[in-house]
Design a protein around this motif. Sequence first.
Motif, PDB file in Angstrom:
ATOM      1  N   UNK A  52     104.746  79.764  50.678  1.00  0.00           N
ATOM      2  CA  UNK A  52     104.211  79.171  51.903  1.00  0.00           C
ATOM      3  C   UNK A  52     102.981  79.975  52.300  1.00  0.00           C
ATOM      4  N   UNK A  53     101.895  79.280  52.558  1.00  0.00           N
ATOM      5  CA  UNK A  53     100.631  79.920  52.919  1.00  0.00           C
ATOM      6  C   UNK A  53     100.322  79.569  54.370  1.00  0.00           C
ATOM      7  N   UNK A  54     100.017  80.582  55.188  1.00  0.00           N
ATOM      8  CA  UNK A  54      99.762  80.377  56.624  1.00  0.00           C
ATOM      9  C   UNK A  54      98.330  80.783  56.946  1.00  0.00           C
ATOM     10  N   UNK A  55      97.383  79.848  56.836  1.00  0.00           N
ATOM     11  CA  UNK A  55      95.999  80.133  57.206  1.00  0.00           C
ATOM     12  C   UNK A  55      95.755  79.812  58.678  1.00  0.00           C
ATOM     13  N   UNK A  78      99.512  75.660  58.621  1.00  0.00           N
ATOM     14  CA  UNK A  78      98.325  76.162  59.298  1.00  0.00           C
ATOM     15  C   UNK A  78      98.609  76.516  60.747  1.00  0.00           C
ATOM     16  N   UNK A  79      98.051  77.637  61.172  1.00  0.00           N
ATOM     17  CA  UNK A  79      98.159  78.093  62.559  1.00  0.00           C
ATOM     18  C   UNK A  79      96.954  77.538  63.318  1.00  0.00           C
ATOM     19  N   UNK A 304     102.672  79.830  67.272  1.00  0.00           N
ATOM     20  CA  UNK A 304     103.468  80.565  66.303  1.00  0.00           C
ATOM     21  C   UNK A 304     104.869  80.008  66.152  1.00  0.00           C
ATOM     22  N   UNK A 305     105.472  79.589  67.260  1.00  0.00           N
ATOM     23  CA  UNK A 305     106.809  78.987  67.201  1.00  0.00           C
ATOM     24  C   UNK A 305     106.796  77.726  66.359  1.00  0.00           C
ATOM     25  N   UNK A 306     105.734  76.943  66.490  1.00  0.00           N
ATOM     26  CA  UNK A 306     105.640  75.723  65.681  1.00  0.00           C
ATOM     27  C   UNK A 306     105.514  76.056  64.194  1.00  0.00           C
ATOM     28  N   UNK A 307     104.731  77.086  63.877  1.00  0.00           N
ATOM     29  CA  UNK A 307     104.620  77.501  62.477  1.00  0.00           C
ATOM     30  C   UNK A 307     105.994  77.893  61.941  1.00  0.00           C
ATOM     31  N   UNK A 308     106.743  78.679  62.718  1.00  0.00           N
ATOM     32  CA  UNK A 308     108.076  79.103  62.296  1.00  0.00           C
ATOM     33  C   UNK A 308     109.004  77.911  62.073  1.00  0.00           C
ATOM     34  N   UNK A 309     108.982  76.971  62.995  1.00  0.00           N
ATOM     35  CA  UNK A 309     109.852  75.794  62.880  1.00  0.00           C
ATOM     36  C   UNK A 309     109.485  74.975  61.649  1.00  0.00           C
TER      37      UNK A 309
END
Length: 329
Positions: A52-55, A78-79, A304-309
């Motif tokens: 998983x890539x989080x740009x 994506x954040x 950030x919470x949305x990225x985690x979910x």
Amino acid sequence: MKPGIKLKVIVTRRLPREIEARMMELFDTRLNEDDRPLDREALAQAVAEADVFVPTVTDTIDGDLIGQAGPDLKLIASFGTGVDHIDLAAARERGILVTNTPGVLTEDTADMTMALILAVPRRLSEGERLLRGGDWQGWAPTTMLGHRIWGKRLGIIGMGRIGQAVARRARGFGISIHYHNRNRLDGETEAELEATWWQSLDQMLAHMDFVSIHCPSTPATYHLLSARRLSLLRPQAYVINTSRGHAIDEAALVRLLEAGRIGGAGLDVYENEPVVTPKLLTLDNVVALPHIGSATIEGRRDMGEKVLINIQTFADGHNPPDRVIDPAG
């Protein structure tokens, strides 16, 4: 994923501390400790190694970069709300899901837009510089005169969630609401906002005291406020942009501001960020901010919470709630 094996998550920038801590608990996470933007080589290495890539929205994830992704990369989480920095078609061809963080920055961005609507005509930034520079000689009847907000007309370009939130705030200041949108709002919403729809953007621009941009980033919105359209504005009109910098022809905007053909501008985004046209920073009728429209502690935490979910839902074998659909797919 096999039971007991954590997803390998690689993050390109520092996120709120509590989000990073939770991400470290849930996944095999690699953080960007020094928070410097990753160069092209580092981005390529990240997509080659990650599950998983989080740009973020400042990372360019184009087709060439996606072509270097490893076989295990199945999610780009994506954040940020916008996804114009990601080649969605290339991701789809590689079978990579893309998610974003929509709906959490509406109120923050609307607050900043309203702040700029107030700041530019009342010369707040200019006045503060005067005071801090030690040049204020005291009150006088004709010193630092600006323009009244009450009774003015606001033209909103793009009446989505943020545009509507701006309209609600502006109504409280006695501003009449006008808007241009590809599709007209339903009658109930239009009545609630007391908003007037203009089918022609050109005609709306010619009648407004303020113009605020809230359109998505697409090829069709590049230089939406072109030199020709900016020239339609009244000499006392103000341009507000908290959306996307390339929606305005920045060079043309500078020329018209210098010539006194436009009253002023309140800008939080720029055409070639982080580079800003130098002349913008010298004009007294411009309030320029460093892309902080969504920069609240609460907003960043919610993102950030949305990225985690999104990542956890994917890890559980389900479609993430904020999956972005490639329009060409």
